[in-house]
Design a protein around this motif. Sequence first.
Motif, PDB file in Angstrom:
ATOM      1  N   PRO A  86      49.279  42.216  45.943  1.00 31.25           N
ATOM      2  CA  PRO A  86      47.841  42.390  45.696  1.00 31.25           C
ATOM      3  C   PRO A  86      47.328  41.534  44.532  1.00 31.25           C
ATOM      4  N   LEU A  87      48.087  41.439  43.453  1.00 27.77           N
ATOM      5  CA  LEU A  87      47.597  40.676  42.302  1.00 27.77           C
ATOM      6  C   LEU A  87      47.528  39.171  42.607  1.00 27.77           C
TER       7      LEU A  87
ATOM      8  N   ILE B 196      39.567  43.681  46.157  1.00 23.74           N
ATOM      9  CA  ILE B 196      40.980  43.999  46.233  1.00 23.74           C
ATOM     10  C   ILE B 196      41.581  44.404  44.899  1.00 23.74           C
ATOM     11  N   GLU B 197      40.829  44.231  43.793  1.00 20.97           N
ATOM     12  CA  GLU B 197      41.382  44.713  42.526  1.00 20.97           C
ATOM     13  C   GLU B 197      41.627  46.229  42.598  1.00 20.97           C
TER      14      GLU B 197
ATOM     15  N   ASN C 141      43.868  31.670  33.400  1.00 20.99           N
ATOM     16  CA  ASN C 141      43.839  33.104  33.703  1.00 20.99           C
ATOM     17  C   ASN C 141      45.244  33.702  33.636  1.00 20.99           C
TER      18      ASN C 141
ATOM     19  N   LEU D 108      46.605  36.431  30.832  1.00 20.92           N
ATOM     20  CA  LEU D 108      47.170  37.749  31.177  1.00 20.92           C
ATOM     21  C   LEU D 108      48.553  37.889  30.559  1.00 20.92           C
TER      22      LEU D 108
ATOM     23  N   LEU E 144      41.902  34.750  45.621  1.00 14.14           N
ATOM     24  CA  LEU E 144      40.565  34.983  46.192  1.00 14.14           C
ATOM     25  C   LEU E 144      39.477  34.795  45.152  1.00 14.14           C
ATOM     26  N   ASN E 145      39.837  34.922  43.881  1.00 12.49           N
ATOM     27  CA  ASN E 145      38.845  34.693  42.839  1.00 12.49           C
ATOM     28  C   ASN E 145      38.989  33.315  42.224  1.00 12.49           C
TER      29      ASN E 145
ATOM     30  N   VAL F 114      53.721  46.072  35.087  1.00 15.17           N
ATOM     31  CA  VAL F 114      52.637  45.115  34.986  1.00 15.17           C
ATOM     32  C   VAL F 114      53.155  43.808  34.396  1.00 15.17           C
TER      33      VAL F 114
ATOM     34  N   SER G  52      43.186  47.683  44.778  1.00 18.70           N
ATOM     35  CA  SER G  52      44.425  47.982  45.487  1.00 18.70           C
ATOM     36  C   SER G  52      45.617  48.200  44.569  1.00 18.70           C
ATOM     37  N   LEU G  53      45.464  47.920  43.288  1.00 18.04           N
ATOM     38  CA  LEU G  53      46.605  48.088  42.397  1.00 18.04           C
ATOM     39  C   LEU G  53      46.834  49.543  42.012  1.00 18.04           C
TER      40      LEU G  53
ATOM     41  N   VAL H  77      44.270  38.810  44.421  1.00 15.59           N
ATOM     42  CA  VAL H  77      43.159  38.861  43.468  1.00 15.59           C
ATOM     43  C   VAL H  77      43.010  37.483  42.834  1.00 15.59           C
TER      44      VAL H  77
ATOM     45  N   LEU I  58      53.280  45.367  43.118  1.00 14.21           N
ATOM     46  CA  LEU I  58      52.023  44.931  42.529  1.00 14.21           C
ATOM     47  C   LEU I  58      51.773  43.440  42.723  1.00 14.21           C
TER      48      LEU I  58
ATOM     49  N   ILE J 287      46.284  47.838  51.589  1.00 18.19           N
ATOM     50  CA  ILE J 287      46.505  47.213  50.274  1.00 18.19           C
ATOM     51  C   ILE J 287      45.241  46.494  49.811  1.00 18.19           C
TER      52      ILE J 287
ATOM     53  N   TYR K 236      39.636  37.577  36.050  1.00 21.33           N
ATOM     54  CA  TYR K 236      39.813  38.600  37.082  1.00 21.33           C
ATOM     55  C   TYR K 236      41.154  39.311  37.016  1.00 21.33           C
ATOM     56  N   LEU K 237      42.188  38.563  36.622  1.00 20.53           N
ATOM     57  CA  LEU K 237      43.509  39.183  36.546  1.00 20.53           C
ATOM     58  C   LEU K 237      43.512  40.272  35.491  1.00 20.53           C
ATOM     59  N   ILE K 238      43.003  39.908  34.304  1.00 16.53           N
ATOM     60  CA  ILE K 238      42.958  40.887  33.222  1.00 16.53           C
ATOM     61  C   ILE K 238      42.061  42.059  33.624  1.00 16.53           C
TER      62      ILE K 238
ATOM     63  N   VAL L 151      43.280  44.066  51.200  1.00 16.50           N
ATOM     64  CA  VAL L 151      43.067  42.630  51.409  1.00 16.50           C
ATOM     65  C   VAL L 151      42.090  42.379  52.556  1.00 16.50           C
TER      66      VAL L 151
ATOM     67  N   SER M 259      41.328  43.188  36.572  1.00 17.14           N
ATOM     68  CA  SER M 259      41.958  44.030  37.604  1.00 17.14           C
ATOM     69  C   SER M 259      42.973  44.986  36.999  1.00 17.14           C
ATOM     70  N   VAL M 260      43.838  44.436  36.163  1.00 21.37           N
ATOM     71  CA  VAL M 260      44.879  45.266  35.560  1.00 21.37           C
ATOM     72  C   VAL M 260      44.239  46.299  34.625  1.00 21.37           C
TER      73      VAL M 260
ATOM     74  N   ILE N   7      53.834  48.364  50.863  1.00 20.29           N
ATOM     75  CA  ILE N   7      53.401  48.493  49.469  1.00 20.29           C
ATOM     76  C   ILE N   7      54.558  48.975  48.584  1.00 20.29           C
TER      77      ILE N   7
END
Lengths: 238, 238
Positions: free
Chosen positions: B84-85, A77-78, B98, B102, B91-92, B170, A80-81, B88, B81, A60, A165-167, A62, A169-170, B60
């Motif tokens: 992992p999100l 890890i982005e 944020n 989103l 870790l960021n 999402v 992994s989605l 993200v 999802l 996944i 980062y969230l935006i 991580v 990643s998605v 997963i």
Amino acid sequence: MFVNISNKKVYELVIEQIQDKILNGELKKGDKLPSERELSEQMSVSRTSIREAIRVLETIGVVESKQGDGNFICTNIEKSLIEPLSMVFKLNEGTWQNVLELREVLELQTVKIAAIKATKEDCKELKTIIGAMGKENSMKKYNSKKIIQLDQRFHNKIASISKNYLIESVFITSSKLFERFIEDAREKIIENYRDEELLFENHRRIYEGISKNDPILAYEEMKRHMENIRESYIKTIG
Amino acid sequence: MFVNISNKKVYELVIEQIQDKILNGELKKGDKLPSERELSEQMSVSRTSIREAIRVLETIGVVESKQGDGNFICTNIEKSLIEPLSMVFKLNEGTWQNVLELREVLELQTVKIAAIKATKEDCKELKTIIGAMGKENSMKKYNSKKIIQLDQRFHNKIASISKNYLIESVFITSSKLFERFIEDAREKIIENYRDEELLFENHRRIYEGISKNDPILAYEEMKRHMENIRESYIKTIG
């Protein structure tokens, strides 16, 4: 230290402990995990369970295993989605409309945020991409592969200008989904698009909106761009 | 049949084969996988590798193990999802801004799509939720927990009206992220919101936009709602 475990589904409890340490901020990007032996001692579980947990975390995205160097908290890890989302897509018998719609949802709002947050540095980078696009566009021999590459760079750059980062990643996940499931048609879409000489013009105007820090202009132009993609797609698919 | 494997990282190759069968449509939601013994024979790998692969797929959210009944292709993989999100995010070193951003990205466009696609049946369901909200709102003793629940149902219903699993997945992931990382402040946000007697009114108007199949109205009202959440959040956090 890691807490002692006495329960079933051992590998899941191992995963939970590592995840918790990430969520409470104890483990950070790039941190090295204790060795598998140490982890197994600290948690009083078998090394097999530790290895199973590490493998799940690797898949996944991580944890990253570096040969001979141990296991590290991963920085990418982005990525992994994409696998879970691809499955959601296929298992629900998704259509190209679904993918386009998700992309529209993300592009239309993200470009507004980008227009608000863009710095001079960001705009310079976008300008470079637009410049390269313009050059490709004026070539006699139209190279769709190059245009597609520049197009991806342009859109991904917008996502990164959102500084969220969230935006991002998605967004990147949705682009990958687009590539994965619409790839076949993509070159034709670009060709159809070009007939109307709109592709470059659309991108240039989106850039203008962002560089003027004008979210409304950027949004309107992105909306036009998305409508053109949709039309071109329908024309291509027939 | 599954293809024979002869390579390293065996469990990953097992995962790939199962994923491929999902992506090419051979395996569908609810399908039962062959037993671990059969899989290990067909792929010529150890049962340990099969088990490792199954565990990864379980985590997963692609495979579900039913005790004594075997392994099935899972129907709830949109749940997968969130982990992992969340990583993200942490870790960021993500901030509440944020998460809100989103959420705004997803809510604002999704409500437009919902307003276009909503059927009478959909509107009836939304109306029931709005009715319950109105009732709670007129109570002397304000029950924020109930309001929060209704609020979640309302927003998730909008996502499902989009009739796009990708968007819904999402969207739900982003709501969960919101719950997970903003939960503490949520009750206070709702309280602050109520002082201005806007919460119910906002939702009622969003409903109006959707039930009139008016994407512009629905969007404008959702935008107002998101702005109010943001203001209320800033007031709460101080």
